[in-house]
Design a protein around this motif. Structure first.
Motif: not given
Length: 485
Positions: A374-403
């Motif tokens: 239960g508790y990890p759910m709260d931490l993972a959806v906390w905005p700083p954790v959530l946004r940084v995880a999506l940035l470095v884990g999905v969107f920046v690598p997508l940009l690199e692969a596209g280049m």
């Protein structure tokens, strides 16, 4: 280092790390000697091994799963008038469904060349429109699952992927990567401004950029999600950002009758024929968007895996079948997730040069732990954790692969057009239009299409474009054309 005879078993071909000059050489050899069995038992140590690097996609996928499933449930909950406690409870239930029934059994043991069934992030903005059109979450989920399974069985997914050139795919990755990065940064600033400390977001983003550049420099980019998430949390705590744990350990309600009751769960009851008609155009659009999504994940493997490791690459059609089955089962049991290929697993797994099965088992175990704890759910959806995880884990690598995929002049033509047309309407429109123009030979590399028949080059892309454009117009997604569905 040669992987050996592919007819030999993995157990016979495996060699200890001490016989290689570097850790990277060892991991690449592991990819070359594996021979995954399709729809037959694949056992640890006989067919694959667990390595430290498998923890990274496991942790990244778990964080991403909590984030994305909660986002989908929340998108449904707001227009339906459901509170945040419903969102967390449904997300915990969905994580158990995905982990126990599919990730552990299918991806870990019975088909390790099917990517894990994740969440269809690009559809999240359309959910309020689906609800406003009279759509029912159960009707929508079942229709998406059935259509996706049919596409996988008929091998339509791999055909659409084959018709999508490197230029089209690269441009799509560039567009999705850039849009994703900007949206996450804006959301992080909005969160920080909400408690009057916009500088917190700036410090987190600045530190994330330095961290990512350093990991790239020391060739440890696959650690970006766990390191980035921890870094964001520590900085946010240190600068006084508000946070509290509210989700207690426990088992979410596992009764489908509760979730699809008239006065419990979704509070909608079971859908009727009108609900299925209302969601039909959205379901077709969702499944049509699977092919470029799945192709992007496979391409990311190809960009990071060594030559001679084709046997461990994800199979698009099998992934579609698993995703379709997972969608139908999850929806019938009461979940609200919209399934697609699991990007927050595949991207770090590809960067870490690891095959699917071992990390899949770790992901399944971690998802069960997070859902029950239960508790990890709260931490993972906390905005700083959530946004940084999506940035470095999905969107920046997508940009690199596209280049990487659009370095040549001819591929850059298709990439420019797909970005242009995606910005005009959305990525589904941009993909279908540019795929048609590319296969007609008006843009792109003609050498890529010389072995395709007229049916494949003209008729199928034409049908896909007309069908998707009609659906988009019908649901009001073409600018200036009012919805008529």
């Amino acid at each position: 280092m040669d992987g050996g005879n592919p007819s030999s078993s993995y157990k016979d071909l495996h060699r200890p790390q001490s016989e290689f000059n570097s850790r990277e050489e060892y991991l690449e050899n592991e990819l070359k000697i594996m021979s995954p069995k399709r729809w037959r038992p694949n056992l640890p140590f006989r067919d694959y091994r667990f390595e430290f690097e498998d923890l990274v996609p496991g942790l990244a996928a778990t964080i991403g799963k909590i984030v994305m499933v909660a986002a989908v449930a929340g998108a449904f909950a707001v227009p339906l008038g459901l509170d945040s406690s419903f969102v967390i409870e449904n997300a915990r239930f969905e994580m158990l469904i995905a982990a126990v029934l599919f990730v552990l059994l299918i991806n870990g043991f019975f088909n390790p060349t099917a990517n894990l069934p994740g969440t269809h992030g690009p559809l999240i903005p359309l959910i309020p429109l689906i609800v406003a059109a009279g759509g029912h979450p159960m009707a929508f989920g079942i229709m998406v699952g059935v259509l996706g399974f049919i596409l996988g069985v008929s091998k339509g997914g791999s055909l659409l992927a084959k018709l999508t050139s490197k230029g089209v795919c690269g441009g799509l990755l560039l567009y999705l990567g850039f849009i994703g990065i900007t949206s996450q940064i804006k959301a992080l600033y909005a969160w920080a401004d909400g408690f009057g400390a916009g500088y917190v977001a700036f410090v987190i983003i600045f530190a994330t950029i330095i961290m990512y550049a350093y990991l790239e420099h020391v060739r440890l980019r696959w650690l970006a999600i766990p390191v980035g998430s921890c870094l964001a949390a520590v900085i946010a705590f240190a600068l006084g950002a508000p946070f509290e744990f509210v989700t207690e350990p426990g088992i979410p309600n596992l009764n489908p009758a509760y979730w699809w009751g008239e006065d419990t769960g979704w509070k909608l009851g079971l859908p009727d024929v009108s609900h299925f008609l209302a969601v039909a155009p959205f379901a077709i659009l969702a499944v049509a968007m699977w092919s470029p999504d799945f192709l992007g994940h496979k391409v990311f493997q190809e960009l990071n895996y060594p030559k001679g490791s084709d046997r461990v690459l994800m199979k698009i059609d099998d992934t579609m079948m698993v995703a379709g089955a997972r969608q139908v089962v999850g929806t019938a049991l009461g979940g609200g997730n919209l399934t697609s290929s699991w990007g927050t697993y595949m991207v770090p797994a590809a960067i870490a040069k690891r095959p699917i099965p071992a990390g899949a088992i770790l992901t399944g175990v971690l998802c069960v732990v997070a859902a029950l704890w239960g508790y990890p759910m709260d931490l993972a959806v906390w905005p700083p954790v959530l946004r940084v995880a999506l940035l470095v884990g999905v969107f920046v690598p997508l940009l690199e692969a596209g280049m990487q995929m659009t370095r040549e002049g001819k591929t850059s033509q298709s990439a420019a057009v797909v970005i242009f047309s995606s910005a005009m309407v959305n990525p589904a429109f941009g993909w279908s239009l540019t795929m048609l123009l590319d296969n007609l030979g008006l843009i792109g590399d003609k050498e890529e299409k010389k072995d395709l028949s007229h049916m494949h080059r003209w008729i199928i892309p034409g049908i896909v474009f007309v069908l998707l454009t009609g659906i988009l117009a019908g649901i009001g997604q073409i600018p200036g054309i009012p919805a008529f569905f």
